[in-house]
Design an enzyme around this catalytic site. Structure first.
Site, PDB file in Angstrom:
ATOM      1  N   ASP A 139      38.579  23.685  -7.551  1.00  0.00           N
ATOM      2  CA  ASP A 139      37.353  24.412  -7.192  1.00  0.00           C
ATOM      3  C   ASP A 139      36.547  24.841  -8.431  1.00  0.00           C
ATOM      4  O   ASP A 139      35.362  25.133  -8.324  1.00  0.00           O
ATOM      5  CB  ASP A 139      37.695  25.668  -6.383  1.00  0.00           C
ATOM      6  CG  ASP A 139      38.480  25.350  -5.122  1.00  0.00           C
ATOM      7  OD1 ASP A 139      38.634  24.159  -4.806  1.00  0.00           O
ATOM      8  OD2 ASP A 139      38.934  26.296  -4.457  1.00  0.00           O
ATOM      9  N   ARG A 275      27.271   9.313  10.124  1.00  0.00           N
ATOM     10  CA  ARG A 275      28.725   9.232  10.062  1.00  0.00           C
ATOM     11  C   ARG A 275      29.219  10.281   9.064  1.00  0.00           C
ATOM     12  O   ARG A 275      28.538  10.578   8.078  1.00  0.00           O
ATOM     13  CB  ARG A 275      29.186   7.852   9.593  1.00  0.00           C
ATOM     14  CG  ARG A 275      28.911   6.740  10.602  1.00  0.00           C
ATOM     15  CD  ARG A 275      29.763   6.863  11.853  1.00  0.00           C
ATOM     16  NE  ARG A 275      29.578   5.748  12.764  1.00  0.00           N
ATOM     17  CZ  ARG A 275      28.660   5.680  13.728  1.00  0.00           C
ATOM     18  NH1 ARG A 275      27.793   6.675  13.899  1.00  0.00           N
ATOM     19  NH2 ARG A 275      28.580   4.627  14.517  1.00  0.00           N
ATOM     20  N   HIS A 281      42.330  16.397   0.964  1.00  0.00           N
ATOM     21  CA  HIS A 281      43.287  16.516  -0.143  1.00  0.00           C
ATOM     22  C   HIS A 281      43.310  15.317  -1.080  1.00  0.00           C
ATOM     23  O   HIS A 281      43.986  15.369  -2.112  1.00  0.00           O
ATOM     24  CB  HIS A 281      44.680  16.796   0.423  1.00  0.00           C
ATOM     25  CG  HIS A 281      44.755  18.150   1.062  1.00  0.00           C
ATOM     26  ND1 HIS A 281      44.265  18.397   2.317  1.00  0.00           N
ATOM     27  CD2 HIS A 281      45.195  19.336   0.590  1.00  0.00           C
ATOM     28  CE1 HIS A 281      44.433  19.674   2.611  1.00  0.00           C
ATOM     29  NE2 HIS A 281      44.993  20.269   1.580  1.00  0.00           N
TER      30      HIS A 281
HETATM   31  O1  F6P Z   1      41.760  26.007  -3.813  1.00  0.00           O
HETATM   32  C1  F6P Z   1      42.015  24.650  -3.811  1.00  0.00           C
HETATM   33  C2  F6P Z   1      41.819  24.059  -2.439  1.00  0.00           C
HETATM   34  O2  F6P Z   1      42.018  22.660  -2.531  1.00  0.00           O
HETATM   35  C3  F6P Z   1      40.471  24.367  -1.797  1.00  0.00           C
HETATM   36  O3  F6P Z   1      39.462  23.564  -2.313  1.00  0.00           O
HETATM   37  C4  F6P Z   1      40.798  24.135  -0.349  1.00  0.00           C
HETATM   38  O4  F6P Z   1      39.956  24.890   0.490  1.00  0.00           O
HETATM   39  C5  F6P Z   1      42.218  24.622  -0.230  1.00  0.00           C
HETATM   40  O5  F6P Z   1      42.773  24.562  -1.530  1.00  0.00           O
HETATM   41  C6  F6P Z   1      43.090  23.831   0.709  1.00  0.00           C
HETATM   42  O6  F6P Z   1      44.332  24.449   0.800  1.00  0.00           O
HETATM   43  P1  F6P Z   1      45.605  23.795   1.487  1.00  0.00           P
HETATM   44  O7  F6P Z   1      46.271  22.934   0.450  1.00  0.00           O
HETATM   45  O8  F6P Z   1      46.441  24.970   1.878  1.00  0.00           O
HETATM   46  O9  F6P Z   1      45.145  22.978   2.651  1.00  0.00           O
END
Ligand code: F6P
Length: 358
Positions: A139, A275, A281
């Site tokens: 982030d 779309r 992730h």
């Molecule tokens: O803070 C890093 C982050 O990847 C954010 O961008 C995202 O909202 C969150 O973690 C997702 O978390 P998790 O891995 O618990 O789904």
């Protein structure tokens, strides 16, 4: 000196490169022992604490190229308010501190985002151990540093996604929406949107309105282009001011899905075929970029040098092409958000990109 090191919070690319740097500097530079704590603070609650000795032999030349963290990590379970099976919250901070004592750790290097650093700092104050932190988060919302480990790779992944979406958008005359991560900060969306040729970029720091978005899409059509690319940060709010979350009941709030909402609204307003891709992730995994590897190396070496100098309660940071260190308290005092009038936002506007407000 027996140095402890742990990774905490959500993983990202570049964590193993940090570990490589910490271990090399500590062993080759100072002749110390290094103990890697597994699963962040959660590993310190277990008995025996979850940990492994880290020697130079674990580095076979591939580690710094690997995503994830070989130590494992956790982004839930604040030890000061740990969720127990019966639904209650328990202060387990003394167990964590005791875990460090059992491992005979003299000082700790904690690699984490602002939330993890705040927890580790409290633990260090309570347990009286020396702490140095290294900022990591895709982030890039940790204050006092221009870059956190993992951010550059995430931006590259999002930019590559736009590179892949553009030809298919053009082939089908579509508006393509790309939803990217970034919790409460729009850095990934803004930078990848500029690099990847977006027409509209929506970030949580700038309130958006549909009129502006629809106008930009019409403008693009008027210029003879048959497609448009829209990047949406996961944390933007709906027109009703709500955040779109995915979390199951009882789970920590997790964003996801606002791209679909924006897609539906754009289809309604412009009649375009839309779309939506939610990148998720994928932004956290994969091989770290060269810049992330460099920052990881510089941070790891500097963090160990701070421990050697006995300079604790400091976070390493990257500023104006230099590695510096700052008080952890300053780094966690506020989030580092996109400045709506800053140079990057101005660049986007200068390219005619709609940031949702004008
Ligand atoms: O803070 C890093 C982050 O990847 C954010 O961008 C995202 O909202 C969150 O973690 C997702 O978390 P998790 O891995 O618990 O789904």
């Amino acid at each position: 000196m027996r140095l402890g090191v742990l990774t905490s919070g959500g993983d990202c690319a570049g964590l193993n490169a940090v570990l490589r740097a910490v271990v090399h500097r500590a062993i080759e530079g100072y002749g110390w022992e290094v103990v890697g704590i597994e699963q962040g603070t959660r590993g310190l609650m277990e008995r025996p604490p979850r940990a492994r000795e880290m020697g130079l032999d674990i580095f076979d030349g591939t580690l710094m190229r690997q995503g994830g963290t070989i130590l494992g990590t956790t982004n839930k379970g604040d030890p000061f308010a740990y969720p127990m099976a019966d639904g209650t919250l328990k202060d387990r901070s003394e167990e964590v501190i005791e875990g460090l004592r059992l491992l005979r750790v003299d000082a700790l290097i904690g690699i984490g985002g602002d939330g993890s650093q705040a927890i580790l700092r409290r633990l260090a104050q309570q347990g009286g151990f020396g702490l140095v932190t290294i900022p990591k988060t895709i982030d890039n919302d940790v204050a006092e540093t221009e870059f956190a480990v993992g951010y550059d790779t995430a931006v590259s992944v999002a930019t590559e996604a736009l590179d892949r979406l553009q030809p298919t958008a053009a082939s089908h005359n579509r508006v393509m929406i790309l939803e990217v991560m970034g919790r409460d900060a729009g850095h990934i969306a803004l930078v990848s949107g500029i690099a990847g040729g977006a027409d509209v970029i929506l970030i949580p720091e700038i309130p958006w309105n549909m009129g502006c978005i629809a106008r930009r899409i019409e403008q693009v059509r008027g210029q003879g282009r048959n497609f448009a690319l829209v990047v949406v940060a996961e944390a933007i709010k709906t027109e009703e001011g709500e955040t779109v979350i995915q979390s199951a009941p009882g789970e920590k709030q997790r964003y996801g899905g606002v791209g679909h909402y924006i897609g539906e609204r754009i289809a309604e307003e412009t009649g375009a075929e839309v779309r939506v891709t939610v990148l998720g992730h994928i932004q956290r995994g994969g091989t770290p970029s060269a810049r992330d590897r460099l920052i990881a190396a510089a941070f790891g070496v500097h963090a160990v040098d701070l421990v050697a100098e006995g300079k604790f309660d400091r976070m390493v940071a990257w500023r104006a092409r230099q590695v510096i260190d700052v008080p952890i308290a300053d780094a966690i005092s506020r989030p580092h958000l996109v400045d709506p009038d800053g140079p990057v936002a101005r660049t986007a506007r200068g390219l005619g990109i709609c940031l949702g407000d004008r």
